[in-house]
Motif scaffolding. Structure first.
Motif, PDB file in Angstrom:
ATOM      1  N   SER A 133     -27.216  -2.747  32.492  1.00 27.26           N
ATOM      2  CA  SER A 133     -26.389  -3.138  33.631  1.00 27.26           C
ATOM      3  C   SER A 133     -26.901  -4.459  34.214  1.00 27.26           C
ATOM      4  O   SER A 133     -26.133  -5.379  34.500  1.00 27.26           O
ATOM      5  CB  SER A 133     -26.431  -2.005  34.666  1.00 27.26           C
ATOM      6  OG  SER A 133     -25.661  -2.292  35.799  1.00 27.26           O
ATOM      7  N   HIS A 137     -25.208  -8.217  34.685  1.00 28.03           N
ATOM      8  CA  HIS A 137     -25.135  -8.946  35.964  1.00 28.03           C
ATOM      9  C   HIS A 137     -25.751 -10.322  35.821  1.00 28.03           C
ATOM     10  O   HIS A 137     -25.248 -11.298  36.387  1.00 28.03           O
ATOM     11  CB  HIS A 137     -25.878  -8.216  37.088  1.00 28.03           C
ATOM     12  CG  HIS A 137     -25.396  -6.833  37.321  1.00 28.03           C
ATOM     13  ND1 HIS A 137     -26.176  -5.866  37.897  1.00 28.03           N
ATOM     14  CD2 HIS A 137     -24.219  -6.256  37.038  1.00 28.03           C
ATOM     15  CE1 HIS A 137     -25.496  -4.736  37.948  1.00 28.03           C
ATOM     16  NE2 HIS A 137     -24.306  -4.955  37.442  1.00 28.03           N
TER      17      HIS A 137
ATOM     18  N   GLN B 140     -18.109  -6.238  42.214  1.00 29.91           N
ATOM     19  CA  GLN B 140     -19.378  -6.015  41.521  1.00 29.91           C
ATOM     20  C   GLN B 140     -20.562  -6.272  42.451  1.00 29.91           C
ATOM     21  O   GLN B 140     -21.518  -5.495  42.487  1.00 29.91           O
ATOM     22  CB  GLN B 140     -19.447  -6.922  40.275  1.00 29.91           C
ATOM     23  CG  GLN B 140     -18.408  -6.516  39.230  1.00 29.91           C
ATOM     24  CD  GLN B 140     -18.267  -7.497  38.078  1.00 29.91           C
ATOM     25  OE1 GLN B 140     -18.333  -8.704  38.269  1.00 29.91           O
ATOM     26  NE2 GLN B 140     -18.056  -6.975  36.880  1.00 29.91           N
ATOM     27  N   ASN B 144     -23.275  -3.513  43.384  1.00 31.46           N
ATOM     28  CA  ASN B 144     -24.665  -3.751  42.970  1.00 31.46           C
ATOM     29  C   ASN B 144     -25.597  -3.568  44.166  1.00 31.46           C
ATOM     30  O   ASN B 144     -26.685  -2.995  44.044  1.00 31.46           O
ATOM     31  CB  ASN B 144     -24.840  -5.165  42.406  1.00 31.46           C
ATOM     32  CG  ASN B 144     -24.119  -5.365  41.079  1.00 31.46           C
ATOM     33  OD1 ASN B 144     -23.696  -4.406  40.443  1.00 31.46           O
ATOM     34  ND2 ASN B 144     -23.964  -6.616  40.673  1.00 31.46           N
ATOM     35  N   THR B 149     -24.674   1.530  39.324  1.00 30.28           N
ATOM     36  CA  THR B 149     -24.966   1.029  37.985  1.00 30.28           C
ATOM     37  C   THR B 149     -23.640   0.713  37.288  1.00 30.28           C
ATOM     38  O   THR B 149     -22.743   1.550  37.276  1.00 30.28           O
ATOM     39  CB  THR B 149     -25.739   2.094  37.168  1.00 30.28           C
ATOM     40  OG1 THR B 149     -26.967   2.395  37.841  1.00 30.28           O
ATOM     41  CG2 THR B 149     -26.053   1.604  35.763  1.00 30.28           C
ATOM     42  N   GLN B 150     -23.544  -0.486  36.730  1.00 25.27           N
ATOM     43  CA  GLN B 150     -22.324  -0.834  35.977  1.00 25.27           C
ATOM     44  C   GLN B 150     -22.390  -0.182  34.609  1.00 25.27           C
ATOM     45  O   GLN B 150     -23.379  -0.334  33.896  1.00 25.27           O
ATOM     46  CB  GLN B 150     -22.214  -2.359  35.839  1.00 25.27           C
ATOM     47  CG  GLN B 150     -20.952  -2.795  35.113  1.00 25.27           C
ATOM     48  CD  GLN B 150     -20.642  -4.288  35.194  1.00 25.27           C
ATOM     49  OE1 GLN B 150     -19.490  -4.680  35.124  1.00 25.27           O
ATOM     50  NE2 GLN B 150     -21.643  -5.123  35.334  1.00 25.27           N
ATOM     51  N   LYS B 187     -17.039   8.605  33.890  1.00 24.24           N
ATOM     52  CA  LYS B 187     -17.762   8.186  35.089  1.00 24.24           C
ATOM     53  C   LYS B 187     -18.324   9.409  35.812  1.00 24.24           C
ATOM     54  O   LYS B 187     -19.431   9.365  36.345  1.00 24.24           O
ATOM     55  CB  LYS B 187     -16.920   7.257  35.981  1.00 24.24           C
ATOM     56  CG  LYS B 187     -15.658   7.826  36.541  1.00 24.24           C
ATOM     57  CD  LYS B 187     -14.898   6.780  37.403  1.00 24.24           C
ATOM     58  CE  LYS B 187     -13.666   7.415  38.023  1.00 24.24           C
ATOM     59  NZ  LYS B 187     -13.052   6.647  39.086  1.00 24.24           N
ATOM     60  N   VAL B 198     -21.926   4.970  39.881  1.00 24.97           N
ATOM     61  CA  VAL B 198     -21.586   4.082  38.769  1.00 24.97           C
ATOM     62  C   VAL B 198     -20.250   3.418  39.039  1.00 24.97           C
ATOM     63  O   VAL B 198     -19.412   3.931  39.783  1.00 24.97           O
ATOM     64  CB  VAL B 198     -21.499   4.849  37.424  1.00 24.97           C
ATOM     65  CG1 VAL B 198     -22.842   5.451  37.049  1.00 24.97           C
ATOM     66  CG2 VAL B 198     -20.413   5.927  37.454  1.00 24.97           C
ATOM     67  N   TYR B 199     -20.078   2.259  38.431  1.00 25.54           N
ATOM     68  CA  TYR B 199     -18.761   1.644  38.438  1.00 25.54           C
ATOM     69  C   TYR B 199     -18.466   1.058  37.077  1.00 25.54           C
ATOM     70  O   TYR B 199     -19.386   0.809  36.290  1.00 25.54           O
ATOM     71  CB  TYR B 199     -18.627   0.579  39.539  1.00 25.54           C
ATOM     72  CG  TYR B 199     -19.384  -0.708  39.331  1.00 25.54           C
ATOM     73  CD1 TYR B 199     -18.817  -1.768  38.608  1.00 25.54           C
ATOM     74  CD2 TYR B 199     -20.651  -0.901  39.857  1.00 25.54           C
ATOM     75  CE1 TYR B 199     -19.505  -2.963  38.436  1.00 25.54           C
ATOM     76  CE2 TYR B 199     -21.341  -2.091  39.695  1.00 25.54           C
ATOM     77  CZ  TYR B 199     -20.764  -3.123  38.985  1.00 25.54           C
ATOM     78  OH  TYR B 199     -21.437  -4.309  38.807  1.00 25.54           O
ATOM     79  N   GLU B 200     -17.200   0.867  36.813  1.00 22.54           N
ATOM     80  CA  GLU B 200     -16.784   0.250  35.554  1.00 22.54           C
ATOM     81  C   GLU B 200     -15.608  -0.672  35.835  1.00 22.54           C
ATOM     82  O   GLU B 200     -14.711  -0.336  36.614  1.00 22.54           O
ATOM     83  CB  GLU B 200     -16.384   1.327  34.532  1.00 22.54           C
ATOM     84  CG  GLU B 200     -15.907   0.729  33.212  1.00 22.54           C
ATOM     85  CD  GLU B 200     -15.959   1.699  32.023  1.00 22.54           C
ATOM     86  OE1 GLU B 200     -16.153   2.911  32.238  1.00 22.54           O
ATOM     87  OE2 GLU B 200     -15.815   1.223  30.884  1.00 22.54           O
ATOM     88  N   VAL B 201     -15.627  -1.825  35.197  1.00 20.26           N
ATOM     89  CA  VAL B 201     -14.490  -2.737  35.220  1.00 20.26           C
ATOM     90  C   VAL B 201     -13.984  -2.775  33.782  1.00 20.26           C
ATOM     91  O   VAL B 201     -14.655  -3.326  32.910  1.00 20.26           O
ATOM     92  CB  VAL B 201     -14.912  -4.151  35.675  1.00 20.26           C
ATOM     93  CG1 VAL B 201     -13.728  -5.106  35.625  1.00 20.26           C
ATOM     94  CG2 VAL B 201     -15.520  -4.104  37.072  1.00 20.26           C
ATOM     95  N   LEU B 224     -14.947   3.538  40.345  1.00 18.83           N
ATOM     96  CA  LEU B 224     -16.286   3.901  40.793  1.00 18.83           C
ATOM     97  C   LEU B 224     -16.358   5.396  41.019  1.00 18.83           C
ATOM     98  O   LEU B 224     -15.336   6.074  41.213  1.00 18.83           O
ATOM     99  CB  LEU B 224     -16.676   3.135  42.070  1.00 18.83           C
ATOM    100  CG  LEU B 224     -15.951   3.432  43.382  1.00 18.83           C
ATOM    101  CD1 LEU B 224     -16.564   4.631  44.116  1.00 18.83           C
ATOM    102  CD2 LEU B 224     -16.005   2.216  44.284  1.00 18.83           C
TER     103      LEU B 224
END
Lengths: 427, 427
Positions: A133, A137, B140, B144, B149-150, B187, B198-201, B224
């Protein structure tokens, strides 16, 4: 009452706190019980009188909430302990298929992947993806600072970037479509659309049938493309600085996670650059290693990395000037039959492919024909080169490969949350 | 000599510079010619003696390089001008299928999308995606800073999250697979894997056959998920702060791009929350609008937004407590037959769906059965709920919808670089 995280406990010595997390380890002695409670920030030893556990059936990995007073305790891991006055099971865990309460997870990789949610809790596995992650970034932050625009380009496409091999087919309503092998065409188009500098963090798909420790059928590609360059060396210069920033960023933001894995990321030097044909000669001279194709095989990549580490102290090496026969049709020719292209090797593995691209219509159409492709099949890409396309180049970094290499993982699957390969479609 | 960008010209008054970009506008007078040169940072007027253009065939949108001296020139747009001493065509443009040298691009959306690289150069279209890029960075950056956590989860999956409707099928070697409708299961699993937040794009896919101005078949979802929540209101609280940060970030980083579109992003207030059933009653009472289902139709969404704007000055409203019949099986029940869920409406359109999820095995399995689903079909998801899953919830924001709504675009396709819909698979 607010939940307090393990990493913040030092601020609460002598005070009562509420904590929530996983019951990682449970130890029952005659006059006291200990629980190691784990949350996303760390682990803390909890001491409880046996009565507190009398009426509840506490199992490892259950979700618990507890109240207690924080004390310094030199004998406890981390130097603190919480003396619990109450405990509650929020969600019990049972029948765990693998035991993660061990220093090293001693199950086959396939078993670990089958039970991914459990294996990811392991202290040597969980940090991998926090580091990953942070790598992303670092990539995004550096490029944002260099005037790049983050783009999102389609993954459902009407054809391949290199002529249609190794594509996964999608049933798209009444039409046949494919999953994108790379955002190559689209990122070039975005340079031409006026953004000049673009990057994308997204999935790419390769329907390669072979099943090796270096390949995934779905992986994350860190892609960038930049306009108004003189040659491919500008792209390599940028990557040199980019990697340097990414590594520094991870060292800074994830010092704890790197320490758990026993890793420090190296300083990125001025990365040496060697033409492919020279590299092949060198490998034959130094190691008696023969290549019958103008390309490096995996052993050649390892040996070349070994050479540059021993002779120049660099864990990185750019291999440049690949012949046109080994590069896709959009690659900028250079001299007789070479190209303005490069691979970046890191610790024996290729982690990046890049180069300058053709920016003029006629040369691109001609190169397609030379490669046996029909320019008619690429109209919605090719036409843009007659409408004002600047000179440009770019690169792609395989995220999982880079993660695996910097953390010393032997299989790229270990650097992917849910790998997709020939034999794996779940979880 | 280094290339100088338009935005940096003020530092070079009186000096000779090299510039590169697109020849946006060419005006030939008897004794002087003018070119508007465009690069990624802006436009600048170039004056040239007619002789300089005598031997070259310069067309609009060609890539040019020129040398000249920077001067202040109050009559020129931006206040500066470059008096060219030399010009070279780097890559000519010709036969442009659409004319972008107009204040408003007056072609049908489909035509603009067919010629996307050209239409994206237009001054009212190009800034859309710089704003979109900044929206994502804002998302993001905020998360963060909140310990998220991505993650990157698979888009090739073995089944749907809601029972198999509206899925695109993929030929995955010998198996049938699908494109993920959402990262929902993954997720949640990452919360349970110990990351907690957590997140996701990433892209998501909906094989919906209808073709409206609000739908895309492939779109970017800002997802997220967060663990250890008390209820869905914590997720709404987070979204309130998240949107506030995103809007401030875009206002700050993209003031120029917003100004080109004549837009300022609103301050995000404490967003009001109204239970769905109350909202339906209110719409009937205030506007005579009837709903025959416990859900809002598009007109209902518009009217409810209108109401909250007029009565409370809020362009946002959370609609909460949807009935279980309208929500997926993983949604946390609340009371008799409601759920701990919400939609967020912004300027008359739903831009987010979210809520608390079920975290216990038995309740989840029971809810699957109630919905007519077979728990056996969801084993690799369901099993995790018996292995230590914290209470959790999350949300998803449709990036293109959000972009379209904040910039006042009437069709979500305008907020997608390369939309995919029922009728469009190229470019």
């Amino acid at each position: 009452m607010e939940r307090i995280l393990v990493r913040d406990l030092s601020k609460y010595v002598g005070q009562e706190v509420k904590m929530q997390g996983w019951a990682f380890r449970i130890r029952r002695l005659s006059n006291v019980n200990f629980i190691l409670l784990r949350d996303r920030t760390g682990q803390i030893q909890i001491s409880l009188s046996p009565e507190l556990l009398e009426d509840i059936h506490l199992t490892t990995e259950s979700i618990i909430e507890l109240h207690g007073v924080v004390a310094t305790e030199p004998r406890a891991p981390g130097g603190f302990e919480v003396a619990a006055s109450g405990i509650e099971i929020i969600n019990p865990a049972d029948n765990l298929p693998i035991n993660i309460n061990v220093p090293k997870l001693n199950v086959a990789l396939d078993t670990a992947l089958d039970h991914r949610v459990l294996s990811l809790r392991h202290g040597k596995i969980n940090p991998i993806f926090k580091n990953q992650s942070a790598l992303v970034h670092g990539f995004q932050e550096f490029l944002n600072g260099q005037d790049f625009t983050q783009v999102f380009t389609p993954k459902i496409v009407s054809g391949g970037t290199e002529g249609g091999t190794e594509l996964f087919a999608v049933e798209y309503f009444e039409e046949k479509a494919y999953l994108a092998q790379s955002p190559q065409f689209y990122k070039q188009m975005m340079v031409g659309a006026g953004y000049e500098r673009v990057y994308e963090v997204g999935h790419v798909y390769r329907a390669e049938k072979h099943d090796t420790s270096r390949h995934l059928n779905e992986y994350v590609s860190l892609d960038l493309e930049m306009g108004f360059i003189e040659n491919e060396h500008e792209v390599m210069d940028l990557q040199n600085r980019l990697l340097s920033h990414m590594f520094e960023y991870v060292n800074e933001k994830c010092s704890k996670e790197l320490a758990l894995l026993g890793v420090t990321l190296p300083e990125v030097p001025d990365i040496p650059r060697i033409p492919l044909l020279e590299a092949i000669e060198l490998l034959e001279k130094e190691y008696g290693k023969k290549h019958y194709q103008p390309d490096l095989d995996p052993e050649g990549e390892r040996l070349l990395s070994k050479y540059f580490l021993e002779k120049q102290g660099s864990e990185f090496v750019f291999v440049i000037d690949y012949p046109m026969s080994k590069r896709p049709m959009y690659t900028m020719p250079k001299g007789e039959d070479l190209t303005g292209s490069f691979d970046l090797l890191f610790r024996g593995l290729e982690i990046t492919t890049g180069g300058q691209r053709i920016h003029t219509y006629d040369l691109l159409a001609e190169n397609m024909r030379k490669k046996g492709l029909n320019p008619e099949d690429f109209i919605s890409y090719l036409d843009n080169f007659a409408h004002g396309m600047p000179p440009h180049g770019g690169l792609a970094i395989g995220l999982e490969r880079l993660t695996a290499q910097i953390l010393g993982l032997s299989n790229v699957r270990e650097a992917c949350l849910f790998p997709r390969d020939r034999n794996r479609l779940t979880p």
